[in-house]
Design an enzyme around this catalytic site. Structure first.
Site, PDB file in Angstrom:
ATOM      1  N   GLU A  17     145.779 -33.329  50.558  1.00  0.00           N
ATOM      2  CA  GLU A  17     144.443 -33.801  50.178  1.00  0.00           C
ATOM      3  C   GLU A  17     144.551 -35.246  49.695  1.00  0.00           C
ATOM      4  OE1 GLU A  17     141.786 -31.070  48.178  1.00  0.00           O
ATOM      5  OE2 GLU A  17     141.334 -32.637  46.711  1.00  0.00           O
ATOM      6  N   ARG A 108     129.909 -26.425  46.666  1.00  0.00           N
ATOM      7  CA  ARG A 108     128.693 -26.587  45.882  1.00  0.00           C
ATOM      8  C   ARG A 108     128.713 -27.944  45.179  1.00  0.00           C
ATOM      9  NH1 ARG A 108     127.949 -23.639  40.240  1.00  0.00           N
ATOM     10  NH2 ARG A 108     129.206 -25.471  39.690  1.00  0.00           N
TER      11      ARG A 108
HETATM   12  P1  FAD Z   1     130.529 -21.868  44.871  1.00  0.00           P
HETATM   13  O1  FAD Z   1     131.374 -21.180  45.869  1.00  0.00           O
HETATM   14  O2  FAD Z   1     129.078 -21.992  45.141  1.00  0.00           O
HETATM   15  O3  FAD Z   1     130.750 -21.140  43.474  1.00  0.00           O
HETATM   16  C1  FAD Z   1     130.270 -21.725  42.268  1.00  0.00           C
HETATM   17  C2  FAD Z   1     129.988 -20.636  41.243  1.00  0.00           C
HETATM   18  O4  FAD Z   1     128.839 -19.871  41.661  1.00  0.00           O
HETATM   19  C3  FAD Z   1     131.128 -19.627  41.084  1.00  0.00           C
HETATM   20  O5  FAD Z   1     131.184 -19.273  39.725  1.00  0.00           O
HETATM   21  C4  FAD Z   1     130.694 -18.441  41.927  1.00  0.00           C
HETATM   22  O6  FAD Z   1     131.225 -17.215  41.458  1.00  0.00           O
HETATM   23  C5  FAD Z   1     129.174 -18.498  41.770  1.00  0.00           C
HETATM   24  N1  FAD Z   1     128.445 -17.992  42.956  1.00  0.00           N
HETATM   25  C6  FAD Z   1     128.710 -18.280  44.240  1.00  0.00           C
HETATM   26  N2  FAD Z   1     127.811 -17.654  45.057  1.00  0.00           N
HETATM   27  C7  FAD Z   1     126.974 -16.956  44.230  1.00  0.00           C
HETATM   28  C8  FAD Z   1     125.850 -16.121  44.467  1.00  0.00           C
HETATM   29  N3  FAD Z   1     125.402 -15.871  45.706  1.00  0.00           N
HETATM   30  N4  FAD Z   1     125.208 -15.579  43.375  1.00  0.00           N
HETATM   31  C9  FAD Z   1     125.648 -15.842  42.117  1.00  0.00           C
HETATM   32  N5  FAD Z   1     126.725 -16.634  41.851  1.00  0.00           N
HETATM   33  C10 FAD Z   1     127.371 -17.182  42.890  1.00  0.00           C
HETATM   34  N6  FAD Z   1     134.134 -31.329  44.048  1.00  0.00           N
HETATM   35  C11 FAD Z   1     133.626 -32.514  44.507  1.00  0.00           C
HETATM   36  O7  FAD Z   1     132.638 -33.027  43.942  1.00  0.00           O
HETATM   37  N7  FAD Z   1     134.173 -33.135  45.602  1.00  0.00           N
HETATM   38  C12 FAD Z   1     135.226 -32.622  46.282  1.00  0.00           C
HETATM   39  O8  FAD Z   1     135.691 -33.209  47.252  1.00  0.00           O
HETATM   40  C13 FAD Z   1     135.792 -31.391  45.825  1.00  0.00           C
HETATM   41  N8  FAD Z   1     136.827 -30.820  46.478  1.00  0.00           N
HETATM   42  C14 FAD Z   1     137.313 -29.597  46.050  1.00  0.00           C
HETATM   43  C15 FAD Z   1     138.374 -28.995  46.773  1.00  0.00           C
HETATM   44  C16 FAD Z   1     138.895 -27.774  46.364  1.00  0.00           C
HETATM   45  C17 FAD Z   1     140.010 -27.140  47.161  1.00  0.00           C
HETATM   46  C18 FAD Z   1     138.374 -27.131  45.196  1.00  0.00           C
HETATM   47  C19 FAD Z   1     138.971 -25.827  44.742  1.00  0.00           C
HETATM   48  C20 FAD Z   1     137.337 -27.717  44.482  1.00  0.00           C
HETATM   49  C21 FAD Z   1     136.782 -28.940  44.902  1.00  0.00           C
HETATM   50  N9  FAD Z   1     135.728 -29.554  44.234  1.00  0.00           N
HETATM   51  C22 FAD Z   1     135.203 -30.754  44.678  1.00  0.00           C
HETATM   52  C23 FAD Z   1     135.178 -28.950  42.999  1.00  0.00           C
HETATM   53  C24 FAD Z   1     133.990 -28.001  43.277  1.00  0.00           C
HETATM   54  O9  FAD Z   1     132.887 -28.742  43.752  1.00  0.00           O
HETATM   55  C25 FAD Z   1     133.646 -27.290  41.957  1.00  0.00           C
HETATM   56  O10 FAD Z   1     134.679 -26.443  41.581  1.00  0.00           O
HETATM   57  C26 FAD Z   1     132.299 -26.574  41.900  1.00  0.00           C
HETATM   58  O11 FAD Z   1     132.040 -26.254  40.535  1.00  0.00           O
HETATM   59  C27 FAD Z   1     132.215 -25.274  42.670  1.00  0.00           C
HETATM   60  O12 FAD Z   1     132.183 -25.473  44.012  1.00  0.00           O
HETATM   61  P2  FAD Z   1     132.332 -24.208  45.035  1.00  0.00           P
HETATM   62  O13 FAD Z   1     132.105 -24.739  46.380  1.00  0.00           O
HETATM   63  O14 FAD Z   1     133.566 -23.469  44.775  1.00  0.00           O
HETATM   64  O15 FAD Z   1     131.049 -23.347  44.555  1.00  0.00           O
END
Ligand code: FAD
Length: 286
Positions: A17, A108
């Site tokens: 990354e 997200r």
């Molecule tokens: P989600 O998958 O939407 O989950 C977020 C929360 O919502 C979780 O607690 C989950 O349990 C809950 N949830 C999900 N779906 C539902 C539902 N249907 N109903 C109720 N609750 C639900 N951030 C950046 O800004 N830029 C980046 O480039 C970036 N790269 C990343 C790369 C990796 C590998 C990782 C692990 C994280 C990265 N992040 C990045 C951080 C990420 O944006 C944050 O961790 C963010 O808070 C959650 O994103 P997510 O896509 O995992 O969210």
């Protein structure tokens, strides 16, 4: 090439990354380091995405395109959705497509203090579904061995992760962790939840004290006593701390590979020297 096609070939996937430079630095300022990182020939390189909103995608897009077309390593563009409307995401996807980008890590994103989130996408799963419907992209998602900070508990978190996979994520990349036991327990939960896509373990070599303090406050990873001792002993000796951080990451990776993990995703922090030392230490083990 679609990222999911790299898995299931009898070899663990090894990916990196990188992040774009800050807005006040010219984009070319990272090209030298990126070229060195690409010369290590990882299976793919993912490029992070800034805080979001209009125009936020352009540097991610440019760097992912450079990695793929000039440095000949497959790339994945990260994309966050909480601060974007459906229309903005649609335009970003069109731009990714025009730059030949085929793989997206659908996220997200974190809420930004003082910024009212947009309402079109609440969760990454909604973004996954939108991307899949919008074009021929391969979609990956993030996952959290130590449970996402907003989740009520580990069961809800893994059930939410299943929704992301059902919405079209073909591969998952984990948040960084320093204790492999968390990752193995998480893998058990994913199996129980019926999640059957490949999951890469996110490994961050810690090479300076400031970096670890920032990381831990951002993502809440636990620090095992062995790791904390190492940090304490070498905190004022930068070279020793770097070498200890590399050795720690290599030890984690060797254990993960011996346990048959699908892949290792190395958070390189744009540091070619560290990426090279780790690659050389584990390349025969993949
Ligand atoms: P989600 O998958 O939407 O989950 C977020 C929360 O919502 C979780 O607690 C989950 O349990 C809950 N949830 C999900 N779906 C539902 C539902 N249907 N109903 C109720 N609750 C639900 N951030 C950046 O800004 N830029 C980046 O480039 C970036 N790269 C990343 C790369 C990796 C590998 C990782 C692990 C994280 C990265 N992040 C990045 C951080 C990420 O944006 C944050 O961790 C963010 O808070 C959650 O994103 P997510 O896509 O995992 O969210």
């Amino acid at each position: 090439m679609k990222i999911h096609s790299l898995f299931g070939k009898g070899k663990a996937v090894f990916s990196f990354e990188v992040f774009p430079p800050k807005k006040d630095s010219p984009i070319e300022s990272v090209y030298g380091k990126l070229e060195e990182i690409c010369a290590l020939k990882p299976d793919f390189i993912s490029v992070t995405y800034g805080a979001g909103g209009s125009g936020a995608h352009s540097r991610t897009c440019e760097i992912a395109s450079k990695i793929k077309h000039d440095f000949h390593v497959e790339s994945v563009a990260h994309l966050t959705c909480v601060n974007s409307t459906r229309e903005m995401i649609g335009e970003t996807l069109d731009d990714f497509k025009a730059h030949g980008i085929e793989n997206i890590l659908a996220l997200r994103g974190d809420y930004v203090e003082g910024v009212e989130p947009q309402k079109d996408f609440r969760y990454a799963s909604e973004l996954c579904a939108y991307i899949r419907a919008h074009g021929d992209f391969d979609v990956s998602g993030a996952c959290y061995p130590e449970v996402h900070v907003d989740a009520k508990n580990e069961v809800e978190d893994v059930l939410n992760l299943k929704k992301k996979v059902d919405a079209g994520a073909t591969h998952l990349i984990s948040q960084l962790f320093f204790d492999n036991a968390f990752f193995y327990r998480f893998l058990e939960r994913t199996k129980i939840a019926g999640i059957n896509v490949p999951i890469e373990a996110g490994i961050m070599p810690v090479t300076n004290k400031k970096q670890i303090e920032r990381m831990v406050s951002l993502c809440g990873a636990s620090l095992p006593p062995k790791f904390a001792k190492m940090m304490q002993k070498y905190e004022n000796k930068p070279e020793a701390l770097r070498d200890a951080g590399i050795a720690y990451a290599v030890e984690q990776i060797v254990d993960l590979l011996a346990n048959g993990v699908d892949g290792i995703h190395l958070y390189t922090m744009n540091n070619p020297t560290v990426a090279e030392k780790i690659t050389r230490a584990v390349e025969t083990l993949l």
